[in-house]
Design a protein around this motif. Sequence first.
Motif, PDB file in Angstrom:
ATOM      1  N   UNK A   1       0.815  -1.218   0.000  1.00 12.58           N
ATOM      2  CA  UNK A   1       0.000   0.000   0.000  1.00 12.58           C
ATOM      3  C   UNK A   1       0.846   1.264   0.000  1.00 12.58           C
ATOM      4  N   UNK A   2       2.038   1.193   0.598  1.00 17.18           N
ATOM      5  CA  UNK A   2       2.845   2.395   0.727  1.00 17.18           C
ATOM      6  C   UNK A   2       3.721   2.703  -0.469  1.00 17.18           C
ATOM      7  N   UNK A   3       3.955   1.718  -1.324  1.00 15.18           N
ATOM      8  CA  UNK A   3       4.858   1.906  -2.459  1.00 15.18           C
ATOM      9  C   UNK A   3       4.139   1.956  -3.799  1.00 15.18           C
ATOM     10  N   UNK A   4       2.818   1.856  -3.761  1.00 15.03           N
ATOM     11  CA  UNK A   4       2.076   1.849  -5.021  1.00 15.03           C
ATOM     12  C   UNK A   4       0.700   2.456  -4.808  1.00 15.03           C
ATOM     13  N   UNK A   5       0.292   3.326  -5.733  1.00 18.45           N
ATOM     14  CA  UNK A   5      -1.053   3.896  -5.657  1.00 18.45           C
ATOM     15  C   UNK A   5      -2.107   2.824  -5.855  1.00 18.45           C
ATOM     16  N   UNK A   6      -1.848   1.898  -6.767  1.00 13.90           N
ATOM     17  CA  UNK A   6      -2.799   0.808  -6.980  1.00 13.90           C
ATOM     18  C   UNK A   6      -2.905  -0.057  -5.731  1.00 13.90           C
ATOM     19  N   UNK A   7      -1.736  -0.371  -5.115  1.00 11.87           N
ATOM     20  CA  UNK A   7      -1.752  -1.159  -3.887  1.00 11.87           C
ATOM     21  C   UNK A   7      -2.487  -0.455  -2.774  1.00 11.87           C
ATOM     22  N   UNK A   8      -2.291   0.870  -2.672  1.00  6.75           N
ATOM     23  CA  UNK A   8      -2.993   1.637  -1.649  1.00  6.75           C
ATOM     24  C   UNK A   8      -4.501   1.603  -1.874  1.00  6.75           C
TER      25      UNK A   8
END
Length: 276
Positions: free
Chosen positions: A105-112
């Motif tokens: 979540x912290x390293x990717x907008x998609x993951x976030x």
Amino acid sequence: MIAPPTLRRTPATAAPGRRRRLGLGRPIPYGRVLGPVVLLAAWSAASAAGLLDPRVLPAPWTVVGTVRRLIEAGTLQDSLLVSLRRAALGFAIGAVVGVALALVAGLSRLGEAVVDGWMQVQRAVPTLGLIPLMILWLGIGEAFKVVIIALVVAITLYIQTHAGLTSIDNRYVELAETIGLNRLRFIRAVVLPGALPGLFIGLRLAVTSSWISLVVLEQINATSGIGYLMFQAQNYAQTDVIVVGLIIYGLFGFLSDAALRLAERRVLSWRRTLSG
């Protein structure tokens, strides 16, 4: 004739060579042990003076005798091993899951977008309130206890680590872009070191939460562990055994937090803070 006014020195200019120190001063060796020692001394004094009813709170020497009796019977060692195994397994699983989700979540907008929403929802739901559902899904054995502890740890670690990752100063990002760091080196040299303080805060909160969860879980359909020992003592009004269990849980929390503090000081030796 009017006398010239006298000049008064302010404390800041009274001694130019000396500087007022505003910090906490030098650390007191073993200072965190002072509070428990004072509490133990007050407990001993009150028990010796007859101010405490032994049926409500037994004297420290009575508790020591109870510990000796439980060790001779082998009950305390077995219960300790069971409780430590549950806490360690749940903490390990929760730590891996929590940190992994925080990195996603912290390293990717998609993951976030995918992860952060339902983690925030999960944080709002009391994890111990999931116990009835977990019992229905996993039964009353060890699995549901380990899963509940892992959930508590994962949520706590995710929140703190994700906050550490996303609160890194944007100037460092611009500097990394200026000197031409690639994505992998940027994560390794900037992101992960910047997130370490949040990670250690999360670890300390998570290890405390794991012990709190263990206290509750070991008194629900358990047949072993320190919590089960305390539950059985309640049925027979054995206050001394209950106090032994509480002291053991307190020692677990104190020692694990002290170990994490030591690791934090060594890993983050480059950081200067108010506490030293």
